[in-house]
Design a protein around this motif. Structure first.
Motif, mmCIF file in Angstrom:
data_model
loop_
_atom_site.group_PDB
_atom_site.id
_atom_site.type_symbol
_atom_site.label_atom_id
_atom_site.label_comp_id
_atom_site.label_asym_id
_atom_site.label_seq_id
_atom_site.Cartn_x
_atom_site.Cartn_y
_atom_site.Cartn_z
ATOM 1 N N ASP A 250 0.833 -1.132 0.023
ATOM 2 C CA ASP A 250 -0.097 -0.195 0.002
ATOM 3 C C ASP A 250 0.783 1.314 -0.124
ATOM 4 N N SER A 334 -2.193 -4.989 0.563
ATOM 5 C CA SER A 334 -3.597 -5.397 0.269
ATOM 6 C C SER A 334 -3.684 -6.841 -0.416
ATOM 7 N N LYS A 360 -8.412 -2.935 -2.399
ATOM 8 C CA LYS A 360 -7.722 -1.689 -2.269
ATOM 9 C C LYS A 360 -8.847 -0.804 -2.266
ATOM 10 N N ARG A 364 -7.589 -0.632 1.662
ATOM 11 C CA ARG A 364 -6.394 -1.082 1.869
ATOM 12 C C ARG A 364 -6.312 -1.871 3.126
#
Length: 377
Positions: A250, A334, A360, A364
């Protein structure tokens, strides 16, 4: 031995060549001296020529010994030693060719030894010094042949014609040639096996490199796709599901922008280490697809088992700290995966991608998994 040769420095290869050839040179010098001093053998030798040829052999031995002394302090250095390598190749090849010419280059077992020298050269060194040495040796043989055709010297200048006119001496000479031929053939066969072993080792290294991500040491995309196709086929045979998980770090771009790409690479290596530690080895496969994207292939894995694996990895990652110890940062991932039965590889990839997009899109730092059977709607 192939592994040792692959990892040896240029200086160590030179030392090995000198160590292999120097005893032979000294042995030939000793045998020549003994033959010249033996009353039953010396009449069949051209004593003046053989003694004259002793000096180039002795000079080559001393020259190689001097090169060995010079390269010894550099034995652990990786820098190429082109001049020293060429010098050693020329002295070894030239001396062997001279020994071959003395007893007749095409009917004498030393010619087989000369071929072995070229094989050893290819085993130890690059092609350039070996090719130059080969050209010099062939030039010596051609000059010798031209001299024989012109009548300047005999075919085997180190031997007298009486050797071939005396039945007992001629029979002894043939027996010696047969012994050297059989011994030389055994040595050449061993060298060929070492050469093929080295070739197999290089092929293995290339195969490993072609399936491995250089940064993390995980499998690369190519390896993942091959394993996925194999797993799809296995699932159809056994009926047991597999799980394909797509992983994305992320906000990874912020890591590179804030901490730099070196720190970003450290994060990716740490993530790869955690993924590798969290799967069953060698059953499962952890791969890096590129950038901050990773994947897991989990054979014989149900939905609940896949959820446990993914959550365990997320928890392990949450305990990792990166960057400055006084101001560390953490990262999250994620995960989106598909537990597949009776699917194609394309369907598995598409569903795993969709689940990753869902993870996402919904905030996330979460895991989204789905079990699919057959075609995906």
């Amino acid at each position: 031995m192939a592994h040792l040769l692959s990892s040896a420095t240029p200086a160590r290869r030179i030392l090995l060549a000198v160590a292999a050839s120097l005893p032979f040179f000294l042995l030939v010098l000793f045998i020549h001296e003994q033959a010249l001093s033996h009353p039953a053998v010396s009449p069949y030798l051209d004593a003046a020529l053989v003694r004259t040829m002793q000096w180039p052999m002795l000079g080559a031995a001393l020259l190689n010994l001097g090169v060995a002394v010079w390269v010894w302090p550099r034995r652990d250095d990786a820098e190429p030693l082109a001049c020293a390598t060429l010098l050693v190749c020329l002295t070894i090849g030239g001396t062997y060719t001279l020994i071959t010419i003395l007893s007749g280059p095409y009917t004498s077992p030393p010619s087989l030894v000369l071929v072995g020298v070229l094989l050893v050269g290819l085993l130890l060194f690059d092609r350039r010094p070996v090719a130059i040495t080969f050209g010099v040796c062939m030039g010596m043989l051609l000059v010798h042949d031209a001299g024989v055709l012109a009548g300047w010297w005999s075919y085997a200048p180190g031997l007298r014609p009486a050797l071939f006119q005396d039945p007992a001496a001629s029979e002894a000479w043939r027996g010696w040639r047969t012994f050297v031929f059989v011994s030389g053939f055994a040595v050449l066969l061993g060298l060929a096996m070492v050469l093929f072993a080295r070739l197999d080792a290089l092929h293995g290294q290339l195969d490993t490199l072609s399936h491995t991500d250089a940064l993390t040491g995980l499998a690369n995309r190519r390896r993942l796709m091959e394993a996925l196709e194999a797993e799809v086929a296995r699932q159809r045979r056994t009926g047991r599901p597999f799980c394909l998980v797509m992983i994305d770090a992320d906000h990874f771009k912020q890591v590179n922008d804030t901490w730099g790409h070196l720190q970003g690479d450290m994060v990716l290596r740490s993530l790869g280490r955690l993924l590798l530690a969290g799967v069953r080895s060698p059953t499962d496969l952890a791969a890096r697809l590129g950038g901050e994207e990773f994947a897991l292939l989990l054979p014989d894995t149900r939905l609940d088992e896949a959820e446990v694996v993914c959550q365990r990895m997320c928890e392990a990652l949450s305990r990792e700290r990166f960057g400055d110890p006084l101001a560390p940062f953490t990262i999250t991932v994620s995960m989106g995966g598909a537990v597949c039965s009776s699917t194609t590889s394309h369907q598995a990839l598409r569903e795993a991608d969709q689940q990753l997009y869902l993870a996402k899109a919904t905030g996330r730092n979460r895991v989204c998994l789905r079990a699919i059977v057959g075609a995906v709607a």
